[in-house]
Design an enzyme around this catalytic site. Sequence first.
Site, PDB file in Angstrom:
ATOM      1  CB  THR A 168      10.363 -18.797 -44.181  1.00 60.92           C
ATOM      2  OG1 THR A 168       9.681 -19.356 -45.311  1.00 60.92           O
ATOM      3  CG2 THR A 168       9.441 -18.779 -42.983  1.00 60.92           C
ATOM      4  CG  HIS A 217       9.323 -15.526 -54.883  1.00 66.33           C
ATOM      5  ND1 HIS A 217      10.309 -15.723 -53.948  1.00 66.33           N
ATOM      6  CD2 HIS A 217       8.250 -16.232 -54.440  1.00 66.33           C
ATOM      7  CE1 HIS A 217       9.847 -16.510 -52.984  1.00 66.33           C
ATOM      8  NE2 HIS A 217       8.608 -16.817 -53.248  1.00 66.33           N
TER       9      HIS A 217
HETATM   10  N1  LIG Z   1      14.301 -20.030 -39.802  1.00 63.62           N
HETATM   11  C1  LIG Z   1      14.887 -20.731 -40.767  1.00 63.62           C
HETATM   12  N2  LIG Z   1      16.222 -20.839 -40.835  1.00 63.62           N
HETATM   13  C2  LIG Z   1      16.823 -21.550 -41.807  1.00 63.62           C
HETATM   14  N3  LIG Z   1      16.156 -22.218 -42.790  1.00 63.62           N
HETATM   15  C3  LIG Z   1      14.807 -22.138 -42.763  1.00 63.62           C
HETATM   16  C4  LIG Z   1      14.118 -21.395 -41.778  1.00 63.62           C
HETATM   17  N4  LIG Z   1      12.788 -21.496 -42.024  1.00 63.62           N
HETATM   18  C5  LIG Z   1      12.647 -22.277 -43.099  1.00 63.62           C
HETATM   19  N5  LIG Z   1      13.854 -22.679 -43.548  1.00 63.62           N
HETATM   20  C6  LIG Z   1      14.152 -23.562 -44.699  1.00 63.62           C
HETATM   21  O1  LIG Z   1      14.085 -22.794 -45.895  1.00 63.62           O
HETATM   22  C7  LIG Z   1      13.539 -23.599 -46.944  1.00 63.62           C
HETATM   23  C8  LIG Z   1      12.252 -22.969 -47.427  1.00 63.62           C
HETATM   24  O2  LIG Z   1      12.604 -21.886 -48.225  1.00 63.62           O
HETATM   25  P1  LIG Z   1      11.753 -20.565 -48.296  1.00 63.62           P
HETATM   26  O3  LIG Z   1      11.493 -20.054 -46.945  1.00 63.62           O
HETATM   27  O4  LIG Z   1      12.463 -19.682 -49.265  1.00 63.62           O
HETATM   28  O5  LIG Z   1      10.383 -21.103 -48.936  1.00 63.62           O
HETATM   29  S1  LIG Z   1       9.278 -20.189 -49.662  1.00 63.62           S
HETATM   30  O6  LIG Z   1       9.851 -19.757 -50.960  1.00 63.62           O
HETATM   31  O7  LIG Z   1       8.944 -19.088 -48.778  1.00 63.62           O
HETATM   32  O8  LIG Z   1       8.134 -21.123 -49.857  1.00 63.62           O
HETATM   33  C9  LIG Z   1      13.305 -24.986 -46.363  1.00 63.62           C
HETATM   34  O9  LIG Z   1      14.503 -25.720 -46.612  1.00 63.62           O
HETATM   35  P2  LIG Z   1      14.538 -27.306 -46.686  1.00 63.62           P
HETATM   36  O10 LIG Z   1      14.313 -27.801 -45.292  1.00 63.62           O
HETATM   37  O11 LIG Z   1      15.922 -27.635 -47.171  1.00 63.62           O
HETATM   38  O12 LIG Z   1      13.490 -27.746 -47.650  1.00 63.62           O
HETATM   39  C10 LIG Z   1      13.114 -24.657 -44.896  1.00 63.62           C
HETATM   40  O13 LIG Z   1      13.305 -25.754 -44.038  1.00 63.62           O
END
Ligand SMILES: Nc1ncnc2c1ncn2[C@@H]1O[C@H](COP(=O)(O)OS(=O)(=O)O)[C@@H](OP(=O)(O)O)[C@H]1O
Length: 328
Positions: A77, A140
């Site tokens: 994301t 993915h």
């Molecule tokens: N802007 C931003 N910056 C940093 N981190 C972020 C951001 N947005 C989402 N997240 C965190 O990323 C985790 C979700 O991973 P993905 O975005 O790869 O999920 S998905 O595969 O698209 O469903 C998930 O991590 P965790 O909180 O550890 O579960 C999200 O909280």
Amino acid sequence: MATIIQPKDDKDGVTNECKKLLSSLPKERGWRTEHIYLFQGYWCQPKQIQAILSFQSHFHALDSDLVLATIPKSGTTWLKALAFAIVNRHRFPISKSDHPLLFSNPHDLVPFFEYNVYMGNEDPAGYLSGLPSPRIFCTHIPYSAMADSIKSSRCKVVYICRNPLDTFVSSWIYTDKIRSDGVPPLPFEEAFDMFCEGKIGYGPFWDHVLGYWNESRERPDKVLFLRYEDMKADVVSHLKKLALHLGYPFSEDEEERGEVERLAELCSFEKMKELEVNKSGKSIMNFENQKLFRKARVGDWVNYLSPSMEERLRKEIEARFQGSGLSF
Ligand SMILES: Nc1ncnc2c1ncn2[C@@H]1O[C@H](COP(=O)(O)OS(=O)(=O)O)[C@@H](OP(=O)(O)O)[C@H]1O
């Protein structure tokens, strides 16, 4: 030319052709779906296999394409938001109050190639050709399973990975919230065993990461390899690298004006999590956006994994990445 694969509206949402294939593949209990299947070396849900088949048969990359790739829950994301903001910053200035990222979840601005198949689109290639230029899309799908034209064209690829302990925890918590109807919950310990055995969506984790890592070492102009933790530690320098790789480098003037910092702020977890669209909206796949924003903390695994679980996964990872030049 292979036949066009069109999803049918059955339980798994796949064609008869794909169902026939599934019956010949090794299968295991799934995380989100009843089963996952070992296809071309990776554990996938039925619809994901259909998407890979469609991608390999129909996708024609353009030299201008920008491809974002991740294994789920490792920063997808965030990477989508950053790439969208960088590439479109002249069309959509970062400081404007009507910037699309303030009103749309990044998953709606940068589509997954896979969505197209999930949505039953009859013309996979047509769907993506409707995207504005340059097309930015995400996947993915592992590097080895990428459509040939991605590998042979001059299009750019960016991969982001995250340490496996946090990736596992993030995946399990997310999966627990969005499991498909009728699929029984996967206990934490069982999910952990499966992760360590490589049995996760698009896993094994190490093969997915190493596929892109090795390519980034062989063809650094083609594949930029990023790490979630490094980005968290120093987002500005990584944004400059990302912009350069995508072909949209920041000018000196932009840097002096603080545009890189502003872009980082726009896409930050703290900012995005508080937007109305991400608190109450649903994305293209009908998922609740708020579930994509949990804690985004490096090392949060410590609150979930026992010392023996940590040791087991660390040993597995050490063995799998030995000699690769990559460690976690
Ligand atoms: N802007 C931003 N910056 C940093 N981190 C972020 C951001 N947005 C989402 N997240 C965190 O990323 C985790 C979700 O991973 P993905 O975005 O790869 O999920 S998905 O595969 O698209 O469903 C998930 O991590 P965790 O909180 O550890 O579960 C999200 O909280």
